[in-house]
Write a protein that holds these residues in place. Sequence first.
Motif, PDB file in Angstrom:
ATOM      1  N   ARG A   1      -7.180   4.710   7.506  1.00 38.66           N
ATOM      2  CA  ARG A   1      -7.405   5.041   6.097  1.00 38.66           C
ATOM      3  C   ARG A   1      -6.170   4.548   5.353  1.00 38.66           C
ATOM      4  NH1 ARG A   1     -11.751   5.692   2.770  1.00 38.66           N
ATOM      5  NH2 ARG A   1     -10.993   6.438   0.793  1.00 38.66           N
ATOM      6  N   VAL A   2      -6.378   3.685   4.385  1.00 40.45           N
ATOM      7  CA  VAL A   2      -5.266   3.122   3.617  1.00 40.45           C
ATOM      8  C   VAL A   2      -5.431   3.520   2.153  1.00 40.45           C
ATOM      9  CG1 VAL A   2      -4.105   1.005   2.860  1.00 40.45           C
ATOM     10  CG2 VAL A   2      -5.044   1.138   5.167  1.00 40.45           C
ATOM     11  N   GLN A   3      -4.371   4.108   1.589  1.00 39.77           N
ATOM     12  CA  GLN A   3      -4.360   4.401   0.147  1.00 39.77           C
ATOM     13  C   GLN A   3      -3.436   3.376  -0.496  1.00 39.77           C
ATOM     14  OE1 GLN A   3      -3.124   8.506   0.252  1.00 39.77           O
ATOM     15  NE2 GLN A   3      -5.169   9.227   0.796  1.00 39.77           N
ATOM     16  N   HIS A   4      -4.045   2.418  -1.179  1.00 37.27           N
ATOM     17  CA  HIS A   4      -3.244   1.323  -1.727  1.00 37.27           C
ATOM     18  C   HIS A   4      -2.437   1.760  -2.936  1.00 37.27           C
ATOM     19  CE1 HIS A   4      -2.754  -2.111  -4.557  1.00 37.27           C
ATOM     20  NE2 HIS A   4      -2.208  -2.639  -3.494  1.00 37.27           N
TER      21      HIS A   4
ATOM     22  N   PRO B   1       0.846  -1.198   0.000  1.00 39.29           N
ATOM     23  CA  PRO B   1       0.000   0.000   0.000  1.00 39.29           C
ATOM     24  C   PRO B   1       0.878   1.245   0.000  1.00 39.29           C
ATOM     25  CG  PRO B   1      -0.710  -1.531   1.704  1.00 39.29           C
ATOM     26  CD  PRO B   1       0.597  -2.046   1.182  1.00 39.29           C
ATOM     27  N   LYS B   2       0.449   2.256  -0.733  1.00 42.23           N
ATOM     28  CA  LYS B   2       1.247   3.481  -0.800  1.00 42.23           C
ATOM     29  C   LYS B   2       1.306   4.168   0.553  1.00 42.23           C
ATOM     30  CE  LYS B   2       1.421   8.039  -2.939  1.00 42.23           C
ATOM     31  NZ  LYS B   2       2.855   7.952  -3.215  1.00 42.23           N
ATOM     32  N   ARG B   3       0.166   4.200   1.254  1.00 40.70           N
ATOM     33  CA  ARG B   3       0.123   4.993   2.486  1.00 40.70           C
ATOM     34  C   ARG B   3      -0.874   4.367   3.451  1.00 40.70           C
ATOM     35  NH1 ARG B   3      -0.811   9.952   0.011  1.00 40.70           N
ATOM     36  NH2 ARG B   3       1.397  10.457  -0.103  1.00 40.70           N
ATOM     37  N   ILE B   4      -0.451   4.209   4.710  1.00 43.39           N
ATOM     38  CA  ILE B   4      -1.344   3.669   5.745  1.00 43.39           C
ATOM     39  C   ILE B   4      -1.409   4.672   6.880  1.00 43.39           C
ATOM     40  CG2 ILE B   4      -1.599   1.861   7.497  1.00 43.39           C
ATOM     41  CD1 ILE B   4      -0.153  -0.062   5.603  1.00 43.39           C
TER      42      ILE B   4
ATOM     43  N   GLY C   1      -7.186   8.377  -4.640  1.00 46.06           N
ATOM     44  CA  GLY C   1      -7.691   7.181  -3.966  1.00 46.06           C
ATOM     45  C   GLY C   1      -9.208   7.237  -3.903  1.00 46.06           C
ATOM     46  N   LYS C   2      -9.824   6.063  -3.908  1.00 44.79           N
ATOM     47  CA  LYS C   2     -11.297   6.014  -3.832  1.00 44.79           C
ATOM     48  C   LYS C   2     -11.703   4.720  -3.169  1.00 44.79           C
ATOM     49  CE  LYS C   2     -15.425   7.629  -5.093  1.00 44.79           C
ATOM     50  NZ  LYS C   2     -15.833   7.528  -3.666  1.00 44.79           N
ATOM     51  N   GLY C   3     -12.589   4.814  -2.194  1.00 40.71           N
ATOM     52  CA  GLY C   3     -13.069   3.608  -1.536  1.00 40.71           C
ATOM     53  C   GLY C   3     -13.830   3.964  -0.275  1.00 40.71           C
TER      54      GLY C   3
END
Length: 438
Positions: free
Chosen positions: A81-84, A57-60, A91-93
Motif C-alpha cells: 500500500r503506497v500513499q503518494h 511517495p509519502k509512505r510505502i 489517500g485514495k486509490g
Amino acid sequence: MSQAPNLGESPIAPASVLPSYLQADNLGPWGNYLQQVDRVIPYLGNLARWAETLKRPKRILIVDVPIHMDDGTVAHFEGYRVQHNVSRGPGKGGVRFHQDVTLSEVMALSAWMSVKNAAVNVPYGGAKGGIRVDPKKLSHGELERMTRRYTSEIGIIIGPNKDIPAPDVNTNEQIMAWMMDTYSMNTGSTATGVVTGKPVDLGGSLGRREATGRGVFTVGVEAARHIGLDISTARLAVQGFGNVGGIAGKLFAEAGARVIAVQDHGGTIYREAGLDVPALLAHVARTGSVAGFAGAEVIANDQFWDVDCDILIPAALEQQITAANAGRIKARMIIEGANGPTTPAADDILASRNVLVVPDVIANAGGVTVSYFEWVQDFSSFFWDEEEINARLVKIMKTAFAGIWQVAQENKVSLRTATFIVACQRILHTRELRGLYP
Ligand code: NAD
C-alpha cells in the motif's frame, strides 16, 4: 512465489539525491511518471520549488500476506500500500490483484491517483495498493482469506479519514465487502467509509460500477467535439473489456459508434461491421474473456495496433502503447481508460503524428469521482438516486476537461501535461499552505 519486494526490471539505480528505489532508470511505470513530472515543472512557476514532493511517495508499506491454502499448505503473498501524497486530503486509490504487480507499479499508480484526484478537484491525496498474485488460481475461500489478511496488514495506515481503497484490476464489490468487514471487525465498529466500490446494500453508491466507463465516454465525447470527430459514425478499438473497457464500449455503441476490435487477456476479436456489444458483454460475463465470441474474426494480438479505427481505448494495463507500436496506430484519438497505458516516448510519437491523447489522469477519473460521492453518502448516511449521481459526475468531468483543454491551448502543450499543470499546481499549493511540520 518470490518474497523479496519486486521493484521492476532493475531495482538498483545509480546514486543520486533520490533514494535508489525512487529513481527513473528502468523503474518501469514509476520511471514514466517521473518523466511526466519533469515535463510539467517548467510550468509550475514559484510552486516548482516544492516539486520534489511529487517525486517522493509519502509512505510505502510492504506486507507479507500468509494464508492457509485449501490443500493445507501455507502460502505467502507480497502486498503493498503506497500513499503518494496526502496534502489535499486522505489517500485514495484502488487495490490490484495481479501476478505482475510490483512496487514500481504501485508507486506510479499511487502518484497518478494524486494527480487525478487533484485534476477533478476531489478532496483526496493519492494512494494505491496491490498483491502480487494471480487471483484466478485461488479458490473462493483462499481469495477471501488473502483479502482479509492483506486488509489487516495494511489496517495500520488505512481508514475513512486516512486512506480509502477501492476496486482496480481483478478486485470487485465482493472484495471491497470483505475489506470493509475486516477493517470493521478490527476497529470494533462498522466503518462503511473505509473503502468505496462496495455493494449497494453495504453503503455502496448507485452508478459506481459504471462510473469509470461513463467518465471515459463523457470526456471522449467532449474531446471528439473539439477535433470534429463524429461519435455516431466513429470506429472504436478497445483493449481490456472489464469494468472500464466494457462499460465505455457499451456507451459508445449506444451513441452509434461501431466497436470493431476488442482485445483482452484471452485474445483479440474483430468485426468490420461492428461487434454486438451487449452480446459480447454477456459472453465475457459467462466465460471470462472475449475469446470464442461467435460472429467475430480472431486476429493476432499484435495486429490489434494496426486496426483502422478512429478511437482507441486502452483499458487494460500500463505500458501498452510504446515506441514500438505508437507509429502503427491509425486512430485520431486515444482515450486512456487504463492507468499509464502510454509511455512518454510513445506520447512524443503520437503528438508528432497529430493523434490526440486524452490522458488517464482525466479520462478515467469518473471512478474516483463517484467513489467520492460514495464516501460522502456513507458519512451522511443519506443516499442519492442514480440520476443525481450521473448528473453530478458528468458535470464534474465536463468542467474539469474544459479547464484542462484551455490550459493545453494556452500553453501549447499536450492534454497530459495540461492535466499535470492543473493538478500539480493544486497539490503544491496545498503543500505550501500547510507548510512543513515541524
Ligand atoms: P478489470 O479487471 O475489470 O478488467 C481488466 C481487463 O483487462 C480485462 O478485460 C482483462 O482481460 C484485460 N487484460 C488483462 N491483461 C491483459 C493483457 N495482457 N492484454 C490485453 N488485455 C488484458 O479491470 P478494470 O477495473 O476495468 O481496470 C482496467 C484499467 O482501468 C486498469 O488500468 C485500471 O487501473 C484502470 N482503472 C480502473 C478504474 C475502476 O474504477 N475500475 C478506475 C480508473 C482506472
